[in-house]
Design a protein around this motif. Structure first.
Motif, short mmCIF file in Angstrom:
data_model
loop_
_atom_site.label_atom_id
_atom_site.label_comp_id
_atom_site.label_asym_id
_atom_site.label_seq_id
_atom_site.Cartn_x
_atom_site.Cartn_y
_atom_site.Cartn_z
N GLU A 18 0.83 -1.21 0.00
CA GLU A 18 0.00 0.00 0.00
C GLU A 18 0.87 1.26 0.00
O GLU A 18 0.59 2.22 -0.73
CB GLU A 18 -0.92 -0.01 1.21
N LEU A 19 1.92 1.26 0.82
CA LEU A 19 2.83 2.40 0.83
C LEU A 19 3.47 2.61 -0.54
O LEU A 19 3.59 3.74 -1.02
CB LEU A 19 3.93 2.21 1.88
N ALA A 20 3.89 1.51 -1.16
CA ALA A 20 4.51 1.59 -2.49
C ALA A 20 3.52 2.16 -3.51
O ALA A 20 3.88 3.02 -4.32
CB ALA A 20 5.00 0.22 -2.93
N ALA A 21 2.28 1.69 -3.45
CA ALA A 21 1.27 2.19 -4.38
C ALA A 21 1.02 3.67 -4.17
O ALA A 21 0.87 4.44 -5.13
CB ALA A 21 -0.02 1.39 -4.22
N MET A 22 0.99 4.11 -2.91
CA MET A 22 0.78 5.52 -2.61
C MET A 22 1.93 6.39 -3.14
O MET A 22 1.74 7.56 -3.43
CB MET A 22 0.60 5.73 -1.10
N GLN A 23 3.11 5.77 -3.27
CA GLN A 23 4.27 6.49 -3.81
C GLN A 23 4.34 6.40 -5.34
O GLN A 23 5.28 6.88 -5.94
CB GLN A 23 5.56 5.92 -3.21
N GLY A 24 3.34 5.73 -5.94
CA GLY A 24 3.28 5.64 -7.39
C GLY A 24 3.95 4.42 -7.99
O GLY A 24 4.05 4.29 -9.21
N SER A 25 4.40 3.50 -7.16
CA SER A 25 5.05 2.29 -7.68
C SER A 25 4.02 1.33 -8.25
O SER A 25 2.90 1.22 -7.76
CB SER A 25 5.83 1.59 -6.57
#
Length: 92
Positions: A18-25
């Motif tokens: 989820e953190l990665a997705a929030m960073q655009g990954s």
């Protein structure tokens, strides 16, 4: 301690994804693979602990879960939000 940590990692992977997705990954190979693999690793480590306890059940009065207790405290100090922020608590 290793079994505890493997189990924690398995539960922590969705949060990391989820953190990665929030960073655009859009790269989730690591979180997808480890989320599944660590379930088996955790069970195998608990099986090894059970076998070890059966072999040496009365030989020592040492706290075999001391590492787990310390690791749990460390994880709580790192990831528990306090007052809406990630900070070290008094217990740390």
């Amino acid at each position: 301690m290793m079994a505890f940590f493997e189990g924690f990692i398995q539960r922590f992977m969705p949060y990391l994804a989820e953190l990665a997705a929030m960073q655009g990954s859009n790269e989730f190979e690591y979180t997808d693979v480890h989320g599944v693999c660590d379930i088996t690793h955790t069970q195998e480590l608990f099986n090894a602990l059970s076998a070890e306890l059966a072999l040496h059940s009365s030989e020592s009065s040492a706290d075999l879960f001391e590492g787990v207790t310390l690791l749990r405290k460390l994880i709580q100090c790192i990831v528990e939000p306090v007052a809406g922020k990630m900070v070290f608590t008094q217990a740390c």
